[in-house]
Scaffold this motif. Structure first.
Motif, PDB file in Angstrom:
ATOM      1  N   VAL A  43       0.842  -1.203   0.000  1.00 39.62           N
ATOM      2  CA  VAL A  43       0.000   0.000   0.000  1.00 39.62           C
ATOM      3  C   VAL A  43       0.877   1.252   0.000  1.00 39.62           C
ATOM      4  O   VAL A  43       0.593   2.215  -0.728  1.00 39.62           O
ATOM      5  CB  VAL A  43      -0.977  -0.019   1.198  1.00 39.62           C
ATOM      6  CG1 VAL A  43      -1.676   1.322   1.358  1.00 39.62           C
ATOM      7  CG2 VAL A  43      -1.994  -1.137   1.024  1.00 39.62           C
ATOM      8  N   ALA A  44       1.951   1.255   0.780  1.00 39.76           N
ATOM      9  CA  ALA A  44       2.859   2.408   0.798  1.00 39.76           C
ATOM     10  C   ALA A  44       3.480   2.625  -0.576  1.00 39.76           C
ATOM     11  O   ALA A  44       3.560   3.764  -1.055  1.00 39.76           O
ATOM     12  CB  ALA A  44       3.948   2.200   1.855  1.00 39.76           C
ATOM     13  N   HIS A  45       3.931   1.551  -1.214  1.00 37.47           N
ATOM     14  CA  HIS A  45       4.493   1.688  -2.565  1.00 37.47           C
ATOM     15  C   HIS A  45       3.444   2.221  -3.534  1.00 37.47           C
ATOM     16  O   HIS A  45       3.746   3.054  -4.384  1.00 37.47           O
ATOM     17  CB  HIS A  45       5.009   0.339  -3.070  1.00 37.47           C
ATOM     18  CG  HIS A  45       6.420   0.055  -2.718  1.00 37.47           C
ATOM     19  ND1 HIS A  45       7.482   0.603  -3.380  1.00 37.47           N
ATOM     20  CD2 HIS A  45       6.949  -0.737  -1.759  1.00 37.47           C
ATOM     21  CE1 HIS A  45       8.608   0.171  -2.852  1.00 37.47           C
ATOM     22  NE2 HIS A  45       8.315  -0.649  -1.854  1.00 37.47           N
ATOM     23  N   GLN A  46       2.235   1.734  -3.418  1.00 39.15           N
ATOM     24  CA  GLN A  46       1.168   2.112  -4.343  1.00 39.15           C
ATOM     25  C   GLN A  46       0.775   3.579  -4.154  1.00 39.15           C
ATOM     26  O   GLN A  46       0.651   4.309  -5.132  1.00 39.15           O
ATOM     27  CB  GLN A  46      -0.043   1.204  -4.117  1.00 39.15           C
ATOM     28  CG  GLN A  46      -1.120   1.323  -5.157  1.00 39.15           C
ATOM     29  CD  GLN A  46      -0.756   0.679  -6.471  1.00 39.15           C
ATOM     30  OE1 GLN A  46       0.045  -0.232  -6.540  1.00 39.15           O
ATOM     31  NE2 GLN A  46      -1.343   1.174  -7.547  1.00 39.15           N
ATOM     32  N   LEU A  47       0.596   4.002  -2.910  1.00 39.59           N
ATOM     33  CA  LEU A  47       0.053   5.328  -2.640  1.00 39.59           C
ATOM     34  C   LEU A  47       1.114   6.402  -2.421  1.00 39.59           C
ATOM     35  O   LEU A  47       0.968   7.521  -2.917  1.00 39.59           O
ATOM     36  CB  LEU A  47      -0.877   5.270  -1.427  1.00 39.59           C
ATOM     37  CG  LEU A  47      -2.087   4.342  -1.562  1.00 39.59           C
ATOM     38  CD1 LEU A  47      -2.890   4.329  -0.275  1.00 39.59           C
ATOM     39  CD2 LEU A  47      -2.949   4.728  -2.749  1.00 39.59           C
ATOM     40  N   LEU A  48       2.168   6.083  -1.685  1.00 40.54           N
ATOM     41  CA  LEU A  48       3.159   7.108  -1.347  1.00 40.54           C
ATOM     42  C   LEU A  48       4.250   7.240  -2.401  1.00 40.54           C
ATOM     43  O   LEU A  48       4.646   8.352  -2.758  1.00 40.54           O
ATOM     44  CB  LEU A  48       3.787   6.802   0.016  1.00 40.54           C
ATOM     45  CG  LEU A  48       2.839   6.769   1.206  1.00 40.54           C
ATOM     46  CD1 LEU A  48       3.591   6.374   2.465  1.00 40.54           C
ATOM     47  CD2 LEU A  48       2.156   8.113   1.388  1.00 40.54           C
ATOM     48  N   PHE A  49       4.770   6.117  -2.854  1.00 41.01           N
ATOM     49  CA  PHE A  49       5.883   6.147  -3.813  1.00 41.01           C
ATOM     50  C   PHE A  49       5.402   6.085  -5.251  1.00 41.01           C
ATOM     51  O   PHE A  49       6.194   6.197  -6.179  1.00 41.01           O
ATOM     52  CB  PHE A  49       6.860   4.997  -3.535  1.00 41.01           C
ATOM     53  CG  PHE A  49       7.379   4.970  -2.123  1.00 41.01           C
ATOM     54  CD1 PHE A  49       7.992   6.083  -1.566  1.00 41.01           C
ATOM     55  CD2 PHE A  49       7.239   3.837  -1.352  1.00 41.01           C
ATOM     56  CE1 PHE A  49       8.465   6.056  -0.260  1.00 41.01           C
ATOM     57  CE2 PHE A  49       7.711   3.797  -0.046  1.00 41.01           C
ATOM     58  CZ  PHE A  49       8.318   4.912   0.502  1.00 41.01           C
ATOM     59  N   GLU A  50       4.104   5.872  -5.432  1.00 40.25           N
ATOM     60  CA  GLU A  50       3.466   5.796  -6.745  1.00 40.25           C
ATOM     61  C   GLU A  50       4.108   4.759  -7.660  1.00 40.25           C
ATOM     62  O   GLU A  50       4.211   4.943  -8.860  1.00 40.25           O
ATOM     63  CB  GLU A  50       3.422   7.174  -7.399  1.00 40.25           C
ATOM     64  CG  GLU A  50       2.600   8.161  -6.600  1.00 40.25           C
ATOM     65  CD  GLU A  50       2.513   9.529  -7.230  1.00 40.25           C
ATOM     66  OE1 GLU A  50       3.107   9.754  -8.307  1.00 40.25           O
ATOM     67  OE2 GLU A  50       1.845  10.390  -6.649  1.00 40.25           O
ATOM     68  N   HIS A  51       4.560   3.650  -7.062  1.00 37.88           N
ATOM     69  CA  HIS A  51       4.991   2.497  -7.849  1.00 37.88           C
ATOM     70  C   HIS A  51       3.745   1.663  -8.090  1.00 37.88           C
ATOM     71  O   HIS A  51       2.975   1.441  -7.166  1.00 37.88           O
ATOM     72  CB  HIS A  51       6.022   1.650  -7.101  1.00 37.88           C
ATOM     73  CG  HIS A  51       7.288   2.368  -6.807  1.00 37.88           C
ATOM     74  ND1 HIS A  51       8.034   2.123  -5.684  1.00 37.88           N
ATOM     75  CD2 HIS A  51       7.961   3.340  -7.481  1.00 37.88           C
ATOM     76  CE1 HIS A  51       9.101   2.889  -5.683  1.00 37.88           C
ATOM     77  NE2 HIS A  51       9.076   3.647  -6.754  1.00 37.88           N
ATOM     78  N   ASP A  52       3.542   1.197  -9.279  1.00 44.85           N
ATOM     79  CA  ASP A  52       2.336   0.424  -9.590  1.00 44.85           C
ATOM     80  C   ASP A  52       2.516  -1.026  -9.148  1.00 44.85           C
ATOM     81  O   ASP A  52       2.555  -1.939  -9.969  1.00 44.85           O
ATOM     82  CB  ASP A  52       2.026   0.512 -11.083  1.00 44.85           C
ATOM     83  CG  ASP A  52       0.697  -0.119 -11.441  1.00 44.85           C
ATOM     84  OD1 ASP A  52      -0.172  -0.238 -10.550  1.00 44.85           O
ATOM     85  OD2 ASP A  52       0.534  -0.517 -12.608  1.00 44.85           O
ATOM     86  N   MET A  53       2.625  -1.245  -7.835  1.00 44.32           N
ATOM     87  CA  MET A  53       2.876  -2.589  -7.310  1.00 44.32           C
ATOM     88  C   MET A  53       1.729  -3.543  -7.611  1.00 44.32           C
ATOM     89  O   MET A  53       1.951  -4.679  -8.007  1.00 44.32           O
ATOM     90  CB  MET A  53       3.130  -2.544  -5.801  1.00 44.32           C
ATOM     91  CG  MET A  53       4.342  -1.732  -5.404  1.00 44.32           C
ATOM     92  SD  MET A  53       5.855  -2.309  -6.168  1.00 44.32           S
ATOM     93  CE  MET A  53       6.262  -3.636  -5.091  1.00 44.32           C
ATOM     94  N   LEU A  54       0.505  -3.092  -7.427  1.00 41.22           N
ATOM     95  CA  LEU A  54      -0.635  -3.979  -7.676  1.00 41.22           C
ATOM     96  C   LEU A  54      -0.727  -4.334  -9.155  1.00 41.22           C
ATOM     97  O   LEU A  54      -0.995  -5.484  -9.509  1.00 41.22           O
ATOM     98  CB  LEU A  54      -1.930  -3.342  -7.183  1.00 41.22           C
ATOM     99  CG  LEU A  54      -2.010  -3.151  -5.670  1.00 41.22           C
ATOM    100  CD1 LEU A  54      -3.270  -2.387  -5.295  1.00 41.22           C
ATOM    101  CD2 LEU A  54      -1.962  -4.481  -4.952  1.00 41.22           C
TER     102      LEU A  54
END
Length: 145
Positions: free
Chosen positions: A127-138
C-alpha cells in the motif's frame, strides 16, 4: 484453537482448521510451481537495503507458508489424527505419538503468528508503494509477463 491440547480426533472447528491447513499446503505448493515457471517482473529500483529487506520478507513468507501447515501436519500426525487434504483425501501419517513431531504444536502456533505479522507488513508496504511512492505494485503483481 479450541481443544488444541486434546488428543481426541478433531471435530467441528478443529477439523475445519486441519482441512483448511492442508488445503493451504496444496495451494502454496501450486503457487511455488507457478512462480518457478513464470518470468518475474523487473524489481522496483530501490536502495540495496530495501531490496535486501524485500527479498528477506518474500523468502520468509514462502518459507512460513510451507512451514506452518507442515508443522501442523506433524503435530496432528503425532496426535494420531487422520489428516485429510481439504477434508477429502487421507494424507500419510508423518509422525507418531512418541516422536518429536508430536510436540510441535507450539511451534505451529508461534510460526503462524509470525506469518500473520509478515503478511500484515507485506500488505502495508505494498500500500505504501502504491500510494506514497506511486509504484504500480498492484499492477505489477497481476501483469502478464
Amino acid at each position: 484453537m479450541p481443544d488444541a491440547g486434546s488428543l481426541q480426533a478433531p471435530i467441528g472447528r478443529v477439523a475445519w482448521h486441519v482441512g483448511v491447513g492442508t488445503l493451504l499446503l496444496l495451494v502454496i505448493a501450486l503457487r511455488l510451481i507457478w512462480a518457478a515457471l513464470r518470468p518475474q517482473p523487473e524489481p522496483v529500483v530501490e536502495s540495496g537495503l530495501f531490496t535486501l529487506a524485500a527479498t528477506a520478507v518474500h523468502m520468509s513468507l514462502y518459507a512460513l507458508l510451507l512451514l506452518v501447515p507442515l508443522l501442523g501436519w506433524l503435530n496432528a500426525s503425532g496426535r494420531e489424527w487422520n489428516v485429510r487434504l481439504a477434508g477429502i483425501f487421507n494424507l500419510p501419517q508423518i509422525a507418531t505419538a512418541d516422536s518429536f513431531g508430536a510436540s510441535l504444536g507450539g511451534w505451529h502456533s508461534e510460526s503462524a503468528t509470525i506469518l500473520l505479522i509478515l503478511v500484515g507488513l507485506h500488505v502495508f508496504i505494498v500500500v505504501a508503494h502504491q500510494l506514497l511512492f506511486e509504484h504500480d505494485m498492484l499492477g505489477r503483481m497481476f501483469k502478464k509477463p
